[in-house]
Design a protein around this motif. Sequence first.
Motif: not given
Length: 470
Positions: A34-42, A71-77
Amino acid sequence: MTGRALRTLACVLGLVAPLAGHAAELDGRALSAWWGLPFAGVLLSIALFPLFAMRIWHHHYGKITAAWALAFFVPFVWVFGPSLAGASLVHALLAEYIPFIVLLTALFAVAGGIYIRGNLHGSPALNTAILAIGAVLASFMGTTGASMLLIRPLVRANDNRRHKAHVVVFFIFIVSNIGGSLTPLGDPPLFLGFLKGVEFFWTLRNILPETAFMLACPLVLFYALDSWYFRREGVLPVDPTPDTPRLGFDGGINFVLLLAVVGLVLMSGLWQSGVVFDVAGTPVPLPSLVRDIGLVGVTLLSLKLTAAKVHADNQFSWGPMVEVAKLFAGIFLTIIPVIAMLRAGTEGPFGAVVRAVTGPDGQPLPAMYFWATGLLSSFLDNAPTYLVFFNTAGGDPQQLMTALAPTLAAISAGAVFMGANSYIGNAPNLMVKAIAEERGVAMPSFFGYMAWSCAVLVPLFAVLTFLFFV
Protein backbone atom coordinates in the motif's frame (compact mmCIF):
# COMPACT_ATOMS: atom_id res chain seq x y z
CA MET A 1 4.42 20.90 -6.75
CA THR A 2 2.70 24.06 -5.59
CA GLY A 3 4.62 26.80 -3.82
CA ARG A 4 2.74 26.11 -0.56
CA ALA A 5 3.53 22.39 -0.75
CA LEU A 6 7.20 23.09 -1.43
CA ARG A 7 7.34 25.44 1.57
CA THR A 8 5.73 22.75 3.72
CA LEU A 9 8.27 20.17 2.63
CA ALA A 10 11.08 22.66 3.18
CA CYS A 11 9.87 23.21 6.74
CA VAL A 12 9.68 19.47 7.32
CA LEU A 13 13.17 19.07 5.84
CA GLY A 14 14.49 21.77 8.13
CA LEU A 15 13.05 19.94 11.16
CA VAL A 16 14.23 16.46 10.25
CA ALA A 17 17.57 17.13 8.56
CA PRO A 18 19.52 17.45 11.83
CA LEU A 19 18.24 14.02 12.80
CA ALA A 20 18.84 12.38 9.44
CA GLY A 21 22.57 11.86 9.50
CA HIS A 22 22.54 8.53 11.28
CA ALA A 23 19.16 7.20 10.16
CA ALA A 24 18.95 3.57 9.15
CA GLU A 25 18.15 2.59 5.57
CA LEU A 26 14.49 1.87 4.83
CA ASP A 27 13.86 -1.90 4.90
CA GLY A 28 11.49 -2.82 2.06
CA ARG A 29 10.66 -6.18 3.62
CA ALA A 30 8.83 -4.40 6.43
CA LEU A 31 6.63 -2.37 4.09
CA SER A 32 3.17 -3.10 2.76
CA ALA A 33 2.48 -2.74 -0.95
CA TRP A 34 0.00 0.00 0.00
CA TRP A 35 2.96 2.33 0.45
CA GLY A 36 3.29 2.27 -3.34
CA LEU A 37 -0.22 3.72 -3.83
CA PRO A 38 0.87 7.42 -3.89
CA PHE A 39 3.50 6.63 -6.54
CA ALA A 40 0.90 4.82 -8.65
CA GLY A 41 -1.46 7.73 -8.04
CA VAL A 42 1.02 10.26 -9.43
CA LEU A 43 1.73 8.21 -12.53
CA LEU A 44 -1.92 7.39 -13.21
CA SER A 45 -2.81 11.05 -12.76
CA ILE A 46 -0.23 11.97 -15.41
CA ALA A 47 -1.65 9.31 -17.72
CA LEU A 48 -5.40 9.75 -17.24
CA PHE A 49 -6.15 13.36 -16.27
CA PRO A 50 -4.99 14.76 -19.66
CA LEU A 51 -7.34 12.29 -21.35
CA PHE A 52 -10.48 12.69 -19.27
CA ALA A 53 -10.13 16.01 -17.42
CA MET A 54 -7.74 18.13 -19.43
CA ARG A 55 -8.95 21.49 -18.05
CA ILE A 56 -8.66 20.37 -14.42
CA TRP A 57 -5.22 18.92 -15.05
CA HIS A 58 -3.97 22.01 -16.88
CA HIS A 59 -4.89 24.32 -13.99
CA HIS A 60 -4.25 22.03 -11.02
CA TYR A 61 -1.60 19.43 -11.92
CA GLY A 62 0.76 20.91 -9.31
CA LYS A 63 -1.84 20.64 -6.56
CA ILE A 64 -2.74 17.07 -7.58
CA THR A 65 0.91 16.02 -7.56
CA ALA A 66 1.50 17.75 -4.23
CA ALA A 67 -1.50 15.96 -2.74
CA TRP A 68 -0.07 12.57 -3.69
CA ALA A 69 3.38 13.55 -2.37
CA LEU A 70 1.98 14.64 0.99
CA ALA A 71 -0.29 11.56 1.11
CA PHE A 72 2.92 9.55 1.20
CA PHE A 73 5.25 11.75 3.23
CA VAL A 74 3.03 12.74 6.17
CA PRO A 75 2.16 9.11 7.09
CA PHE A 76 5.79 8.17 6.41
CA VAL A 77 7.01 10.67 9.02
CA TRP A 78 4.30 9.50 11.44
CA VAL A 79 5.05 5.77 11.09
CA PHE A 80 8.84 5.72 10.70
CA GLY A 81 9.83 8.87 12.51
CA PRO A 82 11.48 12.09 11.37
CA SER A 83 15.00 10.64 11.31
CA LEU A 84 14.38 7.97 8.67
CA ALA A 85 11.91 10.15 6.76
CA GLY A 86 14.38 13.04 6.72
CA ALA A 87 17.23 10.84 5.49
CA SER A 88 15.04 9.47 2.69
CA LEU A 89 13.85 12.93 1.64
CA VAL A 90 17.33 14.45 1.61
CA HIS A 91 18.65 11.54 -0.43
CA ALA A 92 15.82 11.80 -2.98
CA LEU A 93 16.43 15.54 -3.37
CA LEU A 94 20.21 15.73 -3.43
CA ALA A 95 21.15 12.43 -5.04
CA GLU A 96 18.42 12.21 -7.68
CA TYR A 97 15.90 15.02 -8.15
CA ILE A 98 18.09 18.14 -8.13
CA PRO A 99 20.79 16.78 -10.50
CA PHE A 100 18.06 15.48 -12.81
CA ILE A 101 16.18 18.79 -13.00
CA VAL A 102 19.34 20.89 -13.26
CA LEU A 103 20.50 18.95 -16.34
CA LEU A 104 17.08 19.07 -18.01
CA THR A 105 16.83 22.80 -17.35
CA ALA A 106 20.25 23.47 -18.85
CA LEU A 107 19.45 21.48 -22.01
CA PHE A 108 16.02 23.11 -22.30
CA ALA A 109 17.46 26.62 -21.99
CA VAL A 110 20.34 26.00 -24.41
CA ALA A 111 18.10 24.43 -27.07
CA GLY A 112 15.57 27.22 -26.66
CA GLY A 113 18.30 29.73 -27.41
CA ILE A 114 19.10 28.34 -30.88
CA TYR A 115 16.85 29.37 -33.76
CA ILE A 116 17.19 27.78 -37.20
CA ARG A 117 16.09 30.44 -39.70
CA GLY A 118 15.20 29.97 -43.32
CA ASN A 119 12.64 27.92 -45.17
CA LEU A 120 13.49 24.40 -46.23
CA HIS A 121 11.25 22.42 -48.58
CA GLY A 122 10.02 19.16 -47.13
CA SER A 123 10.90 16.51 -49.68
CA PRO A 124 11.14 12.88 -48.52
CA ALA A 125 14.94 13.00 -48.72
CA LEU A 126 15.16 16.23 -46.69
CA ASN A 127 12.67 15.04 -44.06
CA THR A 128 14.55 11.77 -43.64
CA ALA A 129 17.83 13.68 -43.32
CA ILE A 130 16.37 15.93 -40.60
CA LEU A 131 15.14 12.90 -38.66
CA ALA A 132 18.54 11.22 -38.96
CA ILE A 133 20.38 14.37 -37.83
CA GLY A 134 17.96 14.74 -34.93
CA ALA A 135 18.59 11.14 -33.89
CA VAL A 136 22.33 11.83 -33.66
CA LEU A 137 21.85 15.12 -31.83
CA ALA A 138 19.43 13.55 -29.34
CA SER A 139 22.16 11.54 -27.63
CA PHE A 140 24.28 14.64 -27.07
CA MET A 141 21.78 17.41 -26.37
CA GLY A 142 18.95 15.27 -25.05
CA THR A 143 15.71 14.20 -26.67
CA THR A 144 14.13 17.37 -25.26
CA GLY A 145 16.87 19.62 -26.64
CA ALA A 146 16.98 18.00 -30.10
CA SER A 147 13.18 17.98 -30.33
CA MET A 148 12.86 21.64 -29.40
CA LEU A 149 15.66 22.58 -31.82
CA LEU A 150 14.32 20.77 -34.90
CA ILE A 151 10.53 20.44 -34.66
CA ARG A 152 9.79 24.03 -35.68
CA PRO A 153 12.02 24.05 -38.81
CA LEU A 154 10.66 20.61 -39.73
CA VAL A 155 7.05 21.83 -39.50
CA ARG A 156 7.94 24.97 -41.49
CA ALA A 157 9.60 22.84 -44.16
CA ASN A 158 6.41 20.80 -44.58
CA ASP A 159 3.79 23.52 -44.30
CA ASN A 160 3.22 23.28 -48.05
CA ARG A 161 2.35 19.57 -47.75
CA ARG A 162 -1.28 18.46 -47.58
CA HIS A 163 -0.61 15.62 -45.13
CA LYS A 164 2.23 15.99 -42.66
CA ALA A 165 1.07 14.41 -39.40
CA HIS A 166 3.06 11.28 -40.26
CA VAL A 167 6.22 13.40 -40.39
CA VAL A 168 5.70 14.57 -36.81
CA VAL A 169 4.75 11.06 -35.64
CA PHE A 170 8.02 9.61 -36.96
CA PHE A 171 9.87 12.61 -35.51
CA ILE A 172 8.55 11.62 -32.08
CA PHE A 173 9.57 8.00 -32.66
CA ILE A 174 13.10 8.79 -33.79
CA VAL A 175 14.22 12.14 -32.36
CA SER A 176 12.12 12.42 -29.19
CA ASN A 177 12.83 8.86 -28.06
CA ILE A 178 15.01 6.28 -29.81
CA GLY A 179 17.78 8.69 -30.77
CA GLY A 180 18.53 9.50 -27.14
CA SER A 181 19.67 6.00 -26.21
CA LEU A 182 23.46 6.25 -26.43
CA THR A 183 24.55 8.60 -23.62
CA PRO A 184 23.23 9.81 -20.26
CA LEU A 185 22.64 13.19 -21.90
CA GLY A 186 20.18 11.63 -24.32
CA ASP A 187 17.24 10.61 -22.17
CA PRO A 188 16.32 11.07 -18.49
CA PRO A 189 16.36 7.31 -17.65
CA LEU A 190 19.98 7.00 -18.74
CA PHE A 191 20.99 10.05 -16.74
CA LEU A 192 19.42 8.47 -13.65
CA GLY A 193 21.52 5.38 -14.37
CA PHE A 194 24.58 7.61 -14.65
CA LEU A 195 23.76 9.15 -11.27
CA LYS A 196 23.51 5.62 -9.88
CA GLY A 197 27.02 4.76 -11.12
CA VAL A 198 26.63 3.55 -14.73
CA GLU A 199 29.62 4.70 -16.81
CA PHE A 200 29.01 7.54 -19.29
CA PHE A 201 29.90 5.51 -22.40
CA TRP A 202 28.44 2.18 -21.20
CA THR A 203 25.23 2.46 -23.22
CA LEU A 204 27.15 3.52 -26.34
CA ARG A 205 29.27 0.38 -26.08
CA ASN A 206 26.44 -1.98 -25.17
CA ILE A 207 23.27 -0.99 -27.06
CA LEU A 208 24.69 0.56 -30.22
CA PRO A 209 23.55 -2.39 -32.42
CA GLU A 210 20.04 -2.31 -30.95
CA THR A 211 19.86 1.46 -31.45
CA ALA A 212 21.14 1.20 -35.02
CA PHE A 213 18.46 -1.37 -35.81
CA MET A 214 15.69 0.72 -34.21
CA LEU A 215 16.79 3.84 -36.07
CA ALA A 216 17.49 2.33 -39.49
CA CYS A 217 14.18 0.47 -39.80
CA PRO A 218 11.86 3.43 -38.99
CA LEU A 219 13.95 5.75 -41.20
CA VAL A 220 13.58 3.36 -44.16
CA LEU A 221 9.86 2.96 -43.47
CA PHE A 222 9.43 6.71 -43.16
CA TYR A 223 11.22 7.44 -46.43
CA ALA A 224 9.01 4.92 -48.25
CA LEU A 225 5.80 6.28 -46.69
CA ASP A 226 6.71 9.93 -47.17
CA SER A 227 7.68 9.28 -50.79
CA TRP A 228 4.29 7.66 -51.39
CA TYR A 229 2.47 10.66 -49.88
CA PHE A 230 4.65 13.08 -51.86
CA ARG A 231 4.05 11.35 -55.21
CA ARG A 232 0.34 11.00 -54.51
CA GLU A 233 -0.39 14.54 -53.29
CA GLY A 234 2.48 16.81 -54.27
CA VAL A 235 2.56 20.21 -52.60
CA LEU A 236 0.21 23.17 -52.19
CA PRO A 237 0.23 25.79 -54.96
CA VAL A 238 1.53 28.44 -52.55
CA ASP A 239 4.10 27.88 -49.81
CA PRO A 240 2.75 29.48 -46.57
CA THR A 241 6.32 30.28 -45.50
CA PRO A 242 8.10 32.59 -47.93
CA ASP A 243 11.62 31.76 -48.97
CA THR A 244 14.40 33.62 -47.19
CA PRO A 245 17.75 34.56 -48.68
CA ARG A 246 19.72 31.95 -46.77
CA LEU A 247 19.59 29.37 -44.05
CA GLY A 248 21.43 29.90 -40.81
CA PHE A 249 21.38 29.91 -37.03
CA ASP A 250 20.66 32.63 -34.53
CA GLY A 251 21.87 32.26 -30.95
CA GLY A 252 25.05 30.46 -31.98
CA ILE A 253 26.67 31.04 -28.58
CA ASN A 254 24.40 28.26 -27.29
CA PHE A 255 26.36 25.70 -29.30
CA VAL A 256 29.37 26.60 -27.16
CA LEU A 257 27.22 26.32 -24.05
CA LEU A 258 25.99 22.92 -25.24
CA LEU A 259 29.61 21.75 -25.37
CA ALA A 260 29.98 23.07 -21.83
CA VAL A 261 27.03 20.91 -20.71
CA VAL A 262 28.61 17.83 -22.28
CA GLY A 263 31.94 18.66 -20.67
CA LEU A 264 30.45 19.12 -17.22
CA VAL A 265 28.59 15.81 -17.32
CA LEU A 266 31.69 13.99 -18.61
CA MET A 267 33.81 15.64 -15.93
CA SER A 268 31.52 14.46 -13.15
CA GLY A 269 31.82 10.88 -14.37
CA LEU A 270 35.57 10.83 -15.01
CA TRP A 271 36.90 12.98 -12.16
CA GLN A 272 37.71 10.77 -9.20
CA SER A 273 37.83 12.93 -6.07
CA GLY A 274 38.06 11.86 -2.47
CA VAL A 275 36.21 14.98 -1.34
CA VAL A 276 32.66 14.09 -0.31
CA PHE A 277 30.27 16.34 1.59
CA ASP A 278 27.85 14.70 4.00
CA VAL A 279 24.51 16.52 3.84
CA ALA A 280 22.11 15.10 6.40
CA GLY A 281 23.36 11.58 5.73
CA THR A 282 23.55 11.86 1.94
CA PRO A 283 27.06 11.87 0.40
CA VAL A 284 27.53 14.62 -2.22
CA PRO A 285 30.81 14.10 -4.11
CA LEU A 286 32.71 17.22 -5.13
CA PRO A 287 32.52 16.41 -8.91
CA SER A 288 28.73 16.19 -8.73
CA LEU A 289 28.52 19.48 -6.88
CA VAL A 290 30.80 21.20 -9.42
CA ARG A 291 28.73 19.72 -12.28
CA ASP A 292 25.42 20.98 -10.94
CA ILE A 293 26.75 24.45 -10.11
CA GLY A 294 28.28 24.60 -13.59
CA LEU A 295 24.99 23.58 -15.23
CA VAL A 296 23.16 26.32 -13.34
CA GLY A 297 25.80 28.74 -14.59
CA VAL A 298 25.32 27.53 -18.18
CA THR A 299 21.56 28.07 -17.88
CA LEU A 300 22.01 31.62 -16.61
CA LEU A 301 24.59 32.41 -19.29
CA SER A 302 22.26 31.14 -22.00
CA LEU A 303 19.45 33.36 -20.77
CA LYS A 304 21.81 36.34 -20.49
CA LEU A 305 23.53 35.95 -23.86
CA THR A 306 20.59 34.90 -26.03
CA ALA A 307 18.86 37.79 -27.78
CA ALA A 308 15.20 38.32 -26.91
CA LYS A 309 14.32 38.00 -30.60
CA VAL A 310 15.70 34.44 -30.69
CA HIS A 311 13.48 33.40 -27.78
CA ALA A 312 10.53 35.14 -29.43
CA ASP A 313 11.14 33.42 -32.77
CA ASN A 314 11.35 30.08 -30.97
CA GLN A 315 8.23 30.87 -28.92
CA PHE A 316 10.32 29.98 -25.89
CA SER A 317 8.58 29.75 -22.51
CA TRP A 318 9.30 28.05 -19.21
CA GLY A 319 5.87 26.39 -19.02
CA PRO A 320 6.95 22.89 -20.13
CA MET A 321 9.98 22.92 -17.82
CA VAL A 322 7.94 24.08 -14.83
CA GLU A 323 5.47 21.26 -15.43
CA VAL A 324 8.25 18.67 -15.60
CA ALA A 325 9.84 20.01 -12.41
CA LYS A 326 6.57 19.87 -10.45
CA LEU A 327 5.61 16.41 -11.66
CA PHE A 328 9.01 14.89 -10.99
CA ALA A 329 9.14 16.38 -7.51
CA GLY A 330 6.14 14.19 -6.68
CA ILE A 331 7.53 11.20 -8.56
CA PHE A 332 10.94 11.19 -6.87
CA LEU A 333 9.36 11.54 -3.43
CA THR A 334 6.66 8.89 -3.76
CA ILE A 335 9.02 6.39 -5.41
CA ILE A 336 11.07 6.08 -2.18
CA PRO A 337 9.10 3.12 -0.71
CA VAL A 338 8.70 1.48 -4.14
CA ILE A 339 12.46 1.32 -4.60
CA ALA A 340 12.91 -0.03 -1.09
CA MET A 341 10.33 -2.78 -1.69
CA LEU A 342 11.94 -3.76 -5.00
CA ARG A 343 15.37 -3.85 -3.39
CA ALA A 344 13.96 -6.44 -0.98
CA GLY A 345 13.66 -8.83 -3.95
CA THR A 346 11.52 -11.92 -3.56
CA GLU A 347 11.24 -11.25 0.18
CA GLY A 348 9.48 -7.94 -0.42
CA PRO A 349 5.86 -7.09 -1.31
CA PHE A 350 6.73 -6.95 -5.01
CA GLY A 351 8.25 -10.39 -5.09
CA ALA A 352 5.87 -11.39 -7.92
CA VAL A 353 7.36 -8.70 -10.17
CA VAL A 354 10.86 -9.88 -9.41
CA ARG A 355 9.91 -13.50 -10.09
CA ALA A 356 8.26 -12.57 -13.42
CA VAL A 357 11.54 -11.20 -14.78
CA THR A 358 13.70 -13.91 -13.20
CA GLY A 359 14.37 -17.40 -14.52
CA PRO A 360 14.11 -20.65 -12.53
CA ASP A 361 17.87 -20.49 -11.93
CA GLY A 362 17.53 -17.11 -10.25
CA GLN A 363 19.10 -15.20 -13.14
CA PRO A 364 17.32 -12.19 -14.70
CA LEU A 365 15.65 -12.66 -18.09
CA PRO A 366 16.71 -9.80 -20.40
CA ALA A 367 13.73 -10.26 -22.74
CA MET A 368 11.29 -9.98 -19.86
CA TYR A 369 13.10 -6.92 -18.51
CA PHE A 370 12.95 -5.31 -21.96
CA TRP A 371 9.19 -5.76 -22.28
CA ALA A 372 8.33 -5.07 -18.63
CA THR A 373 10.35 -1.86 -18.60
CA GLY A 374 9.12 -0.90 -22.05
CA LEU A 375 5.41 -1.49 -21.51
CA LEU A 376 5.38 0.55 -18.32
CA SER A 377 7.47 3.25 -20.01
CA SER A 378 4.82 3.45 -22.72
CA PHE A 379 2.14 4.73 -20.36
CA LEU A 380 4.03 5.93 -17.32
CA ASP A 381 7.11 8.11 -17.37
CA ASN A 382 10.17 6.21 -18.55
CA ALA A 383 12.58 7.78 -16.02
CA PRO A 384 11.02 6.35 -12.82
CA THR A 385 10.22 3.12 -14.70
CA TYR A 386 13.93 2.70 -15.47
CA LEU A 387 14.72 3.37 -11.82
CA VAL A 388 12.22 0.76 -10.67
CA PHE A 389 13.65 -2.04 -12.82
CA PHE A 390 17.24 -0.94 -12.24
CA ASN A 391 16.58 -1.65 -8.57
CA THR A 392 14.59 -4.80 -9.34
CA ALA A 393 17.73 -6.16 -11.02
CA GLY A 394 19.71 -5.55 -7.84
CA GLY A 395 20.63 -1.87 -8.13
CA ASP A 396 24.40 -2.55 -8.09
CA PRO A 397 25.85 -0.64 -11.08
CA GLN A 398 29.11 -2.58 -11.14
CA GLN A 399 27.34 -5.93 -11.35
CA LEU A 400 24.81 -4.63 -13.86
CA MET A 401 27.54 -3.26 -16.14
CA THR A 402 29.49 -6.54 -16.11
CA ALA A 403 27.89 -9.87 -15.19
CA LEU A 404 24.36 -8.59 -15.82
CA ALA A 405 25.17 -6.39 -18.83
CA PRO A 406 22.44 -7.95 -21.03
CA THR A 407 19.88 -7.12 -18.34
CA LEU A 408 20.97 -3.49 -18.03
CA ALA A 409 20.98 -3.21 -21.83
CA ALA A 410 17.42 -4.55 -21.91
CA ILE A 411 16.27 -2.11 -19.21
CA SER A 412 17.94 0.83 -20.96
CA ALA A 413 16.55 -0.07 -24.39
CA GLY A 414 13.05 -0.76 -23.07
CA ALA A 415 12.85 2.53 -21.17
CA VAL A 416 14.15 4.69 -24.04
CA PHE A 417 12.72 2.91 -27.10
CA MET A 418 9.21 2.23 -25.82
CA GLY A 419 8.73 5.73 -24.47
CA ALA A 420 7.68 6.31 -28.09
CA ASN A 421 4.62 4.06 -27.84
CA SER A 422 2.29 6.78 -26.54
CA TYR A 423 2.18 10.54 -26.09
CA ILE A 424 2.78 10.16 -22.36
CA GLY A 425 5.77 7.82 -22.58
CA ASN A 426 8.34 10.62 -22.62
CA ALA A 427 8.12 14.34 -21.85
CA PRO A 428 9.12 15.61 -25.35
CA ASN A 429 6.29 13.66 -27.00
CA LEU A 430 3.55 15.94 -25.74
CA MET A 431 5.72 19.02 -26.22
CA VAL A 432 6.28 18.16 -29.89
CA LYS A 433 2.56 17.42 -30.37
CA ALA A 434 1.60 20.78 -28.86
CA ILE A 435 4.06 22.71 -31.05
CA ALA A 436 2.92 20.91 -34.20
CA GLU A 437 -0.75 21.60 -33.44
CA GLU A 438 0.04 25.28 -32.80
CA ARG A 439 1.50 25.36 -36.32
CA GLY A 440 -1.65 23.82 -37.86
CA VAL A 441 -0.70 20.14 -38.07
CA ALA A 442 -3.71 17.86 -37.44
CA MET A 443 -2.04 15.42 -35.07
CA PRO A 444 -3.59 12.03 -34.26
CA SER A 445 -5.53 11.56 -31.03
CA PHE A 446 -4.02 9.64 -28.12
CA PHE A 447 -5.27 6.32 -29.46
CA GLY A 448 -4.70 7.37 -33.07
CA TYR A 449 -1.04 7.91 -32.25
CA MET A 450 -0.93 4.49 -30.57
CA ALA A 451 -2.29 2.95 -33.77
CA TRP A 452 0.81 4.32 -35.51
CA SER A 453 3.17 3.05 -32.83
CA CYS A 454 1.56 -0.39 -32.73
CA ALA A 455 1.77 -0.69 -36.50
CA VAL A 456 5.34 0.58 -36.86
CA LEU A 457 7.24 0.07 -33.60
CA VAL A 458 5.77 -2.96 -31.83
CA PRO A 459 6.66 -5.40 -34.66
CA LEU A 460 10.19 -3.99 -34.65
CA PHE A 461 10.40 -4.47 -30.88
CA ALA A 462 9.39 -8.12 -31.34
CA VAL A 463 12.15 -8.65 -33.91
CA LEU A 464 14.61 -6.78 -31.70
CA THR A 465 13.82 -9.11 -28.79
CA PHE A 466 14.72 -12.24 -30.77
CA LEU A 467 17.82 -10.64 -32.27
CA PHE A 468 19.36 -9.27 -29.08
CA PHE A 469 17.63 -10.31 -25.86
CA VAL A 470 16.82 -14.01 -26.18
